[in-house]
Motif scaffolding. Structure first.
Motif, PDB file in Angstrom:
ATOM      1  N   ASP A   5       0.824  -1.200   0.000  1.00 30.38           N
ATOM      2  CA  ASP A   5       0.000   0.000   0.000  1.00 30.38           C
ATOM      3  C   ASP A   5       0.866   1.262   0.000  1.00 30.38           C
ATOM      4  O   ASP A   5       0.565   2.223  -0.713  1.00 30.38           O
ATOM      5  N   VAL A   6       1.955   1.269   0.750  1.00 28.52           N
ATOM      6  CA  VAL A   6       2.847   2.425   0.772  1.00 28.52           C
ATOM      7  C   VAL A   6       3.485   2.621  -0.599  1.00 28.52           C
ATOM      8  O   VAL A   6       3.574   3.750  -1.096  1.00 28.52           O
ATOM      9  N   ARG A   7       3.899   1.536  -1.260  1.00 26.71           N
ATOM     10  CA  ARG A   7       4.446   1.663  -2.618  1.00 26.71           C
ATOM     11  C   ARG A   7       3.406   2.256  -3.569  1.00 26.71           C
ATOM     12  O   ARG A   7       3.718   3.122  -4.385  1.00 26.71           O
ATOM     13  N   LEU A   8       2.154   1.801  -3.443  1.00 24.74           N
ATOM     14  CA  LEU A   8       1.077   2.320  -4.286  1.00 24.74           C
ATOM     15  C   LEU A   8       0.828   3.801  -4.009  1.00 24.74           C
ATOM     16  O   LEU A   8       0.706   4.610  -4.933  1.00 24.74           O
ATOM     17  N   MET A   9       0.759   4.178  -2.735  1.00 22.72           N
ATOM     18  CA  MET A   9       0.509   5.575  -2.386  1.00 22.72           C
ATOM     19  C   MET A   9       1.676   6.468  -2.826  1.00 22.72           C
ATOM     20  O   MET A   9       1.459   7.592  -3.284  1.00 22.72           O
ATOM     21  N   ASN A  10       2.909   5.977  -2.720  1.00 19.45           N
ATOM     22  CA  ASN A  10       4.055   6.756  -3.193  1.00 19.45           C
ATOM     23  C   ASN A  10       3.960   6.993  -4.697  1.00 19.45           C
ATOM     24  O   ASN A  10       4.226   8.096  -5.180  1.00 19.45           O
ATOM     25  N   ARG A  11       3.573   5.969  -5.430  1.00 20.06           N
ATOM     26  CA  ARG A  11       3.425   6.106  -6.881  1.00 20.06           C
ATOM     27  C   ARG A  11       2.338   7.123  -7.215  1.00 20.06           C
ATOM     28  O   ARG A  11       2.520   7.986  -8.080  1.00 20.06           O
ATOM     29  N   LEU A  12       1.206   7.028  -6.542  1.00 24.52           N
ATOM     30  CA  LEU A  12       0.109   7.968  -6.776  1.00 24.52           C
ATOM     31  C   LEU A  12       0.527   9.395  -6.427  1.00 24.52           C
ATOM     32  O   LEU A  12       0.283  10.330  -7.191  1.00 24.52           O
ATOM     33  N   ARG A  13       1.177   9.574  -5.288  1.00 29.45           N
ATOM     34  CA  ARG A  13       1.639  10.898  -4.873  1.00 29.45           C
ATOM     35  C   ARG A  13       2.591  11.483  -5.912  1.00 29.45           C
ATOM     36  O   ARG A  13       2.445  12.634  -6.328  1.00 29.45           O
ATOM     37  N   ASP A  14       3.573  10.681  -6.338  1.00 24.53           N
ATOM     38  CA  ASP A  14       4.550  11.165  -7.319  1.00 24.53           C
ATOM     39  C   ASP A  14       3.874  11.532  -8.634  1.00 24.53           C
ATOM     40  O   ASP A  14       4.199  12.563  -9.237  1.00 24.53           O
ATOM     41  N   ALA A  15       2.924  10.714  -9.084  1.00 23.61           N
ATOM     42  CA  ALA A  15       2.218  10.995 -10.343  1.00 23.61           C
ATOM     43  C   ALA A  15       1.403  12.282 -10.228  1.00 23.61           C
ATOM     44  O   ALA A  15       1.385  13.097 -11.157  1.00 23.61           O
ATOM     45  N   GLU A  16       0.736  12.483  -9.095  1.00 21.84           N
ATOM     46  CA  GLU A  16      -0.047  13.707  -8.915  1.00 21.84           C
ATOM     47  C   GLU A  16       0.852  14.934  -8.842  1.00 21.84           C
ATOM     48  O   GLU A  16       0.511  15.990  -9.375  1.00 21.84           O
ATOM     49  N   GLU A  17       2.004  14.817  -8.198  1.00 20.97           N
ATOM     50  CA  GLU A  17       2.932  15.951  -8.140  1.00 20.97           C
ATOM     51  C   GLU A  17       3.427  16.316  -9.539  1.00 20.97           C
ATOM     52  O   GLU A  17       3.524  17.496  -9.882  1.00 20.97           O
ATOM     53  N   ILE A  18       3.718  15.317 -10.349  1.00 23.65           N
ATOM     54  CA  ILE A  18       4.144  15.566 -11.728  1.00 23.65           C
ATOM     55  C   ILE A  18       3.027  16.265 -12.505  1.00 23.65           C
ATOM     56  O   ILE A  18       3.268  17.268 -13.184  1.00 23.65           O
ATOM     57  N   LEU A  19       1.814  15.757 -12.392  1.00 30.48           N
ATOM     58  CA  LEU A  19       0.688  16.366 -13.099  1.00 30.48           C
ATOM     59  C   LEU A  19       0.472  17.804 -12.634  1.00 30.48           C
ATOM     60  O   LEU A  19       0.256  18.702 -13.451  1.00 30.48           O
TER      61      LEU A  19
END
Length: 135
Positions: free
Chosen positions: A102-116
């Motif tokens: 779950d932490v890996r998933l949330m990190n990926r989502l956070r990073d993608a949203e920051e990029i967007l």
């Protein structure tokens, strides 16, 4: 003679696929079982190998171990179990993964949203509004 447990599992997998097709991905489907190299019960849940479980006794550790192993076989970054809740439909079932996943998933989502947000702030604002839901 039919196997009632297998029939129950097949019905649950089919119900999950129908829900995913309507609400997430129209190409979601049940997988053919491949023995020790199984890739999960269901494909088409973004980034995940899915184990669908409809059992009287819930054994989360076994489900997560199986989902994580099958994610590796499927080449998916994440594994999860979709566990049937007694006397409830698919929308009220449980999606279960270990905290590490779950932490890996949330990190990926956070990073993608920051990029967007950095690259396209107005698109991000629209995205944020569309996906915001009250708990």
């Amino acid at each position: 003679m039919a196997n009632p447990s297998k029939d129950k599992g097949t019905k649950w997998e089919s119900a999950v696929v129908a829900y995913l097709r309507e609400h997430h991905n129209p190409t979601a489907h049940r997988n053919v079982q491949m023995g020790r190299l199984d890739i999960g019960d269901i494909s088409g849940y973004y980034l995940h190998a899915v184990e669908a479980k409809a059992e009287r006794t819930i054994t989360l550790a076994d489900y997560i171990r199986q989902a994580n192993r099958e994610a590796i076989h499927a080449g998916a970054p994440f594994g999860c179990a979709m566990v049937k809740r007694r006397n409830a439909g698919v929308a009220d079932a449980y999606v279960v993964r270990d905290v590490r996943t779950d932490v890996r998933l949330m990190n990926r989502l956070r990073d993608a949203e920051e990029i967007l947000q950095d690259v396209a702030p107005t698109v991000y604002a629209s995205f944020e509004q569309r996906h915001r839901e009250a708990a």
